[in-house]
Design a protein around this motif. Structure first.
Motif, mmCIF file in Angstrom:
data_model
loop_
_atom_site.group_PDB
_atom_site.id
_atom_site.type_symbol
_atom_site.label_atom_id
_atom_site.label_comp_id
_atom_site.label_asym_id
_atom_site.label_seq_id
_atom_site.Cartn_x
_atom_site.Cartn_y
_atom_site.Cartn_z
ATOM 1 N N ASN A 99 -3.470 5.051 -0.713
ATOM 2 C CA ASN A 99 -2.894 5.418 0.579
ATOM 3 C C ASN A 99 -3.654 6.592 1.203
ATOM 4 O O ASN A 99 -3.950 6.610 2.405
ATOM 5 N N ILE A 100 -4.001 7.562 0.386
ATOM 6 C CA ILE A 100 -4.772 8.713 0.877
ATOM 7 C C ILE A 100 -6.162 8.266 1.325
ATOM 8 O O ILE A 100 -6.664 8.683 2.375
ATOM 9 N N GLU A 101 -6.778 7.385 0.533
ATOM 10 C CA GLU A 101 -8.139 6.944 0.842
ATOM 11 C C GLU A 101 -8.228 6.235 2.188
ATOM 12 O O GLU A 101 -9.162 6.467 2.963
ATOM 13 N N ILE A 102 -7.249 5.393 2.504
ATOM 14 C CA ILE A 102 -7.334 4.631 3.757
ATOM 15 C C ILE A 102 -7.147 5.547 4.957
ATOM 16 O O ILE A 102 -7.719 5.314 6.027
ATOM 17 N N LEU A 103 -6.369 6.640 4.808
ATOM 18 C CA LEU A 103 -6.238 7.578 5.918
ATOM 19 C C LEU A 103 -7.486 8.419 6.093
ATOM 20 O O LEU A 103 -7.857 8.777 7.211
ATOM 21 N N LEU A 104 -8.151 8.733 4.991
ATOM 22 C CA LEU A 104 -9.361 9.553 5.081
ATOM 23 C C LEU A 104 -10.572 8.759 5.531
ATOM 24 O O LEU A 104 -11.413 9.266 6.276
ATOM 25 N N LYS A 105 -10.667 7.494 5.114
ATOM 26 C CA LYS A 105 -11.876 6.711 5.363
ATOM 27 C C LYS A 105 -11.663 5.550 6.323
ATOM 28 O O LYS A 105 -12.631 4.948 6.799
ATOM 29 N N GLY A 106 -10.400 5.209 6.609
ATOM 30 C CA GLY A 106 -10.151 4.042 7.440
ATOM 31 C C GLY A 106 -10.421 2.764 6.664
ATOM 32 O O GLY A 106 -10.661 2.783 5.450
ATOM 33 N N LYS A 107 -10.416 1.645 7.384
ATOM 34 C CA LYS A 107 -10.697 0.349 6.762
ATOM 35 C C LYS A 107 -11.700 -0.380 7.639
ATOM 36 O O LYS A 107 -11.356 -0.896 8.701
ATOM 37 N N LYS A 113 11.385 4.602 -2.737
ATOM 38 C CA LYS A 113 11.570 3.750 -3.921
ATOM 39 C C LYS A 113 10.268 3.466 -4.655
ATOM 40 O O LYS A 113 10.282 3.096 -5.823
ATOM 41 N N GLY A 114 9.152 3.577 -3.958
ATOM 42 C CA GLY A 114 7.881 3.210 -4.557
ATOM 43 C C GLY A 114 7.345 4.263 -5.504
ATOM 44 O O GLY A 114 7.962 5.306 -5.757
ATOM 45 N N LYS A 115 6.158 3.982 -5.999
ATOM 46 C CA LYS A 115 5.492 4.915 -6.882
ATOM 47 C C LYS A 115 4.952 6.090 -6.064
ATOM 48 O O LYS A 115 4.532 5.922 -4.928
ATOM 49 N N ASP A 116 4.986 7.269 -6.615
ATOM 50 C CA ASP A 116 4.504 8.487 -5.945
ATOM 51 C C ASP A 116 5.163 8.665 -4.578
ATOM 52 O O ASP A 116 4.499 8.620 -3.529
ATOM 53 N N PRO A 117 6.471 8.866 -4.527
ATOM 54 C CA PRO A 117 7.154 8.995 -3.229
ATOM 55 C C PRO A 117 6.742 10.233 -2.436
ATOM 56 O O PRO A 117 6.898 10.275 -1.224
ATOM 57 N N VAL A 118 6.220 11.255 -3.126
ATOM 58 C CA VAL A 118 5.817 12.486 -2.448
ATOM 59 C C VAL A 118 4.325 12.723 -2.683
ATOM 60 O O VAL A 118 3.842 12.660 -3.817
ATOM 61 N N VAL A 119 3.604 12.982 -1.598
ATOM 62 C CA VAL A 119 2.177 13.309 -1.674
ATOM 63 C C VAL A 119 2.007 14.747 -1.205
ATOM 64 O O VAL A 119 2.473 15.113 -0.120
ATOM 65 N N LEU A 134 0.831 -1.204 0.000
ATOM 66 C CA LEU A 134 0.000 0.000 0.000
ATOM 67 C C LEU A 134 0.866 1.255 0.000
ATOM 68 O O LEU A 134 0.633 2.196 -0.763
ATOM 69 N N VAL A 135 1.873 1.274 0.874
ATOM 70 C CA VAL A 135 2.743 2.441 0.993
ATOM 71 C C VAL A 135 3.625 2.614 -0.249
ATOM 72 O O VAL A 135 3.909 3.738 -0.677
ATOM 73 N N MET A 136 4.009 1.522 -0.832
ATOM 74 C CA MET A 136 4.875 1.581 -2.019
ATOM 75 C C MET A 136 4.081 1.767 -3.307
ATOM 76 O O MET A 136 4.646 2.031 -4.361
ATOM 77 N N GLY A 137 2.752 1.621 -3.228
ATOM 78 C CA GLY A 137 1.919 1.688 -4.421
ATOM 79 C C GLY A 137 1.440 3.088 -4.742
ATOM 80 O O GLY A 137 1.941 4.081 -4.193
#
Length: 384
Positions: A329-337, A369-375, A321-324
């Protein structure tokens, strides 16, 4: 063998004695070997304690009277003494007595109890209103009016993790201490508007005689007034999840002058720490900001190493999730799981969420190293 058992027993008693000697009364909280209600620091607390003893004495008198008559009748009129049971169907006096007497007892108990309960629910004429929000597993406070209008913060357990894991001796306020207590002035009526963001919680401080369930989607009102300066402690009293025991409440009661000073300081800090989402944040600034957000909100579950807790909280280090892509990643912080311990962190602002995601993507073996390293904060704002 007997000598060995005796020696081991003596050592055990010595250890227990030493351990108990270190345990002390907790100011504003539970006392050692406390069996009764706390004395409290306001009239409602004193009324509740009086009602407790009043009801207990009535119940004790009824118990002694009923069982006394019953046991005397069994003993004095037993068959071995030649007594024979009487035969009758009803007795008007007895019928009236066991109807009227319980009714009068109930009325005698209900009147003072009703008066106290009505007073506990009367939130009119409050000097100060604070919105209280329960989260898994912390409390959020927002001052609605008064000198601290607009001030809001999260109150987290501050007991060191090393004490919880038995790596260090436990402190006097073990599991009953927070980083940001609720601060209120002495002698003022404080109205609490209580709600929750995820599951049902319950805000309770025994010394203030206040207990109110926090229910998602509802705002429940309660109030308290503290007649003396000090710190008073409580806990969430609703089983709200795995870390239910790590959700303490601390109310710090100060003088009016000290409260005004505290409110002014909080407003200055609020302005100084204000996050500007329109600002162009550099990756280094986001990472530095995110490290603080992670320490305040995430480290208890996911650990400082990012390895999480096996079987309870997933690792963020080398996480798919973090590397993707950043959107998930934004969605899980905003909405939880739903169905897991991962709650929504939508109460954090756009900069805080963006920075903590960037921090986790740049830390440990992730190292950007993952995709989108900066948000960016704009990404979070767009996803809300």
């Amino acid at each position: 063998m007997k000598k060995l058992r005796g020696l081991l027993g003596a050592c055990a008693m010595l250890f227990v004695g030493i351990a108990s000697a270190q345990v002390q009364d907790m100011p504003g909280g539970p006392r050692v070997n406390q069996l009764n209600l706390p004395e409290g620091v306001n009239q409602i607390a004193r009324d509740v304690a009086w009602l407790h003893w009043f009801m207990l004495i009535i119940c004790l008198v009824i118990f002694v009277a009923v069982f006394g008559v019953m046991f005397y009748s069994i003993w004095a009129h037993r068959k071995s003494r030649g007594f024979k049971p009487a035969t009758f169907h009803e007795h008007m006096g007895v019928e009236v007595a066991w109807t009227v007497v319980p009714f009068l007892i109930v009325i005698a108990m209900a009147l003072p109890a009703t008066r106290t309960v009505v007073a506990m629910k009367d939130t009119s004429g409050a000097d100060l209103t604070v919105k209280v929000t329960g989260y898994q597993w912390k409390w959020g406070y927002e001052y609605i009016d008064g000198p601290a209008t607009g001030v809001k913060f999260l109150s987290n357990l501050s007991t060191p993790r090393a004490q919880i894991e038995n790596k260090e001796p436990k402190g006097q306020f073990y599991l009953m201490e927070v980083d940001n207590p609720l601060v209120v002035p002495v002698g003022k009526k404080i109205r609490l508007a209580v709600t929750a963001a995820d599951v049902i919680h319950s805000w309770m401080v025994p010394d203030l005689a206040v207990k109110q369930d926090a229910i998602p989607g509802f705002v429940r009102n309660t109030w308290f007034r503290a007649d003396k300066i000090g710190e008073f402690r409580g806990q969430c009293t609703e089983l709200c999840g795995k870390d239910h025991a790590f959700m303490p409440i601390v109310v710090k009661v100060v003088s009016e002058a000290d409260y005004a000073t505290w409110a002014a300081e909080q407003k200055k800090l609020l302005l100084a720490a204000a996050d500007d989402p329109s600002k162009e944040w550099t990756p280094a600034e986001l990472i530095a900001r995110g490290e603080k957000v992670y320490a305040a909100n995430c480290v208890a579950c996911h650990q400082g190493s990012g390895k999480g807790v096996v079987g309870a909280f997933p690792a963020l280090d080398a996480s798919a999730l973090v590397m993707g892509p950043k959107a998930a990643n934004i969605e899980i912080l905003l909405k939880g799981k739903p169905g897991t311990a991962m709650a929504s962190f939508a109460q954090l602002n756009d900069v805080e969420i963006a920075s903590v995601i960037t921090y986790t993507r740049a830390s440990w073996t992730n190292a950007g190293k993952g995709k989108d390293p900066v948000v960016s904060p704009a990404d979070v704002k767009a996803a809300r």
